[in-house]
Design a protein around this motif. Structure first.
Motif, PDB file in Angstrom:
ATOM      1  N   ILE A 141       2.597  -5.068  60.885  1.00  0.00           N
ATOM      2  CA  ILE A 141       3.062  -4.018  61.783  1.00  0.00           C
ATOM      3  C   ILE A 141       2.887  -2.694  61.046  1.00  0.00           C
ATOM      4  CG2 ILE A 141       5.078  -3.107  62.998  1.00  0.00           C
ATOM      5  CD1 ILE A 141       6.151  -6.010  63.030  1.00  0.00           C
ATOM      6  N   VAL A 142       2.391  -1.669  61.748  1.00  0.00           N
ATOM      7  CA  VAL A 142       2.166  -0.373  61.115  1.00  0.00           C
ATOM      8  C   VAL A 142       2.956   0.723  61.818  1.00  0.00           C
ATOM      9  CG1 VAL A 142      -0.135  -1.002  60.309  1.00  0.00           C
ATOM     10  CG2 VAL A 142       0.128   0.125  62.515  1.00  0.00           C
ATOM     11  N   GLY A 143       3.090   1.857  61.149  1.00  0.00           N
ATOM     12  CA  GLY A 143       3.708   3.029  61.757  1.00  0.00           C
ATOM     13  C   GLY A 143       5.219   3.035  61.701  1.00  0.00           C
ATOM     14  N   GLN A 144       5.824   3.640  62.717  1.00  0.00           N
ATOM     15  CA  GLN A 144       7.272   3.817  62.770  1.00  0.00           C
ATOM     16  C   GLN A 144       8.018   2.490  62.777  1.00  0.00           C
ATOM     17  OE1 GLN A 144       8.928   6.668  62.349  1.00  0.00           O
ATOM     18  NE2 GLN A 144      10.816   5.481  62.351  1.00  0.00           N
ATOM     19  N   LEU A 145       7.495   1.506  63.498  1.00  0.00           N
ATOM     20  CA  LEU A 145       8.153   0.193  63.528  1.00  0.00           C
ATOM     21  C   LEU A 145       8.191  -0.434  62.138  1.00  0.00           C
ATOM     22  CD1 LEU A 145       6.715  -1.281  66.839  1.00  0.00           C
ATOM     23  CD2 LEU A 145       8.985  -0.319  66.442  1.00  0.00           C
ATOM     24  N   ALA A 146       7.140  -0.244  61.364  1.00  0.00           N
ATOM     25  CA  ALA A 146       7.122  -0.753  59.986  1.00  0.00           C
ATOM     26  C   ALA A 146       8.139  -0.018  59.130  1.00  0.00           C
ATOM     27  CB  ALA A 146       5.724  -0.606  59.397  1.00  0.00           C
ATOM     28  N   ARG A 147       8.239   1.287  59.308  1.00  0.00           N
ATOM     29  CA  ARG A 147       9.204   2.066  58.533  1.00  0.00           C
ATOM     30  C   ARG A 147      10.638   1.626  58.846  1.00  0.00           C
ATOM     31  NH1 ARG A 147       7.826   7.769  57.666  1.00  0.00           N
ATOM     32  NH2 ARG A 147       6.496   6.733  56.171  1.00  0.00           N
ATOM     33  N   GLU A 148      10.912   1.327  60.112  1.00  0.00           N
ATOM     34  CA  GLU A 148      12.248   0.877  60.494  1.00  0.00           C
ATOM     35  C   GLU A 148      12.574  -0.481  59.879  1.00  0.00           C
ATOM     36  OE1 GLU A 148      12.120   1.066  64.742  1.00  0.00           O
ATOM     37  OE2 GLU A 148      12.005   3.249  64.738  1.00  0.00           O
ATOM     38  N   ARG A 149      11.596  -1.338  59.700  1.00  0.00           N
ATOM     39  CA  ARG A 149      11.816  -2.651  59.087  1.00  0.00           C
ATOM     40  C   ARG A 149      12.178  -2.520  57.612  1.00  0.00           C
ATOM     41  NH1 ARG A 149      13.164  -6.550  62.175  1.00  0.00           N
ATOM     42  NH2 ARG A 149      12.740  -7.849  60.386  1.00  0.00           N
ATOM     43  N   ASP A 150      11.792  -1.433  56.977  1.00  0.00           N
ATOM     44  CA  ASP A 150      12.081  -1.219  55.562  1.00  0.00           C
ATOM     45  C   ASP A 150      13.577  -1.226  55.273  1.00  0.00           C
ATOM     46  OD1 ASP A 150      11.403  -0.615  52.827  1.00  0.00           O
ATOM     47  OD2 ASP A 150      12.045   1.437  53.237  1.00  0.00           O
ATOM     48  N   VAL A 151      14.362  -0.777  56.236  1.00  0.00           N
ATOM     49  CA  VAL A 151      15.813  -0.751  56.058  1.00  0.00           C
ATOM     50  C   VAL A 151      16.375  -2.178  56.037  1.00  0.00           C
ATOM     51  CG1 VAL A 151      17.976   0.005  57.107  1.00  0.00           C
ATOM     52  CG2 VAL A 151      15.983   1.489  57.183  1.00  0.00           C
ATOM     53  N   ILE A 152      15.794  -3.047  56.842  1.00  0.00           N
ATOM     54  CA  ILE A 152      16.280  -4.429  56.967  1.00  0.00           C
ATOM     55  C   ILE A 152      15.746  -5.310  55.848  1.00  0.00           C
ATOM     56  CG2 ILE A 152      16.260  -6.469  58.465  1.00  0.00           C
ATOM     57  CD1 ILE A 152      15.935  -4.449  60.821  1.00  0.00           C
ATOM     58  N   GLU A 153      14.449  -5.175  55.527  1.00  0.00           N
ATOM     59  CA  GLU A 153      13.803  -5.983  54.498  1.00  0.00           C
ATOM     60  C   GLU A 153      12.970  -5.084  53.583  1.00  0.00           C
ATOM     61  OE1 GLU A 153      12.433 -10.102  55.731  1.00  0.00           O
ATOM     62  OE2 GLU A 153      12.131  -8.936  57.569  1.00  0.00           O
ATOM     63  N   PRO A 154      13.583  -4.382  52.662  1.00  0.00           N
ATOM     64  CA  PRO A 154      12.864  -3.397  51.846  1.00  0.00           C
ATOM     65  C   PRO A 154      11.754  -4.001  50.983  1.00  0.00           C
ATOM     66  CG  PRO A 154      15.088  -3.685  51.046  1.00  0.00           C
ATOM     67  CD  PRO A 154      14.999  -4.424  52.330  1.00  0.00           C
ATOM     68  N   GLY A 155      11.803  -5.262  50.657  1.00  0.00           N
ATOM     69  CA  GLY A 155      10.791  -5.874  49.796  1.00  0.00           C
ATOM     70  C   GLY A 155       9.530  -6.303  50.510  1.00  0.00           C
ATOM     71  N   ARG A 156       9.502  -6.252  51.839  1.00  0.00           N
ATOM     72  CA  ARG A 156       8.350  -6.734  52.582  1.00  0.00           C
ATOM     73  C   ARG A 156       7.504  -5.582  53.037  1.00  0.00           C
ATOM     74  NH1 ARG A 156       8.278 -11.824  52.811  1.00  0.00           N
ATOM     75  NH2 ARG A 156       6.642 -11.882  54.349  1.00  0.00           N
TER      76      ARG A 156
END
Length: 68
Positions: free
Chosen positions: A53-68
């Motif tokens: 997943i790229v873009g804003q959705l990927a950035r939002e996932r960083d909060v939930i799973e920062p290592g991925r």
């Protein structure tokens, strides 16, 4: 305009990325990403299964799973 006359510019930034082209009137036009924005966060999220997943959705996932 044919493909021979197409001019495209890509700014792959460390924070955000933008893609633009020169239209038939000679004006630069930015291209919107999947989310409709013209500036796309330079982020890629690799889920445990499925496509990246790229873009804003990927950035939002960083909060939930920062290592991925």
């Amino acid at each position: 305009m044919n493909a021979d006359g197409l001019v495209v510019g890509i700014d792959l930034g460390t924070t955000n990325s933008v893609v633009a082209y020169v239209n038939e009137a000679g004006e630069a036009q930015t291209i919107a990403g999947d989310e409709g924005t013209r500036v796309v966060p330079s982020a890629v999220y690799f889920p445990r299964s499925g496509d990246p997943i790229v873009g804003q959705l990927a950035r939002e996932r960083d909060v939930i799973e920062p290592g991925r």
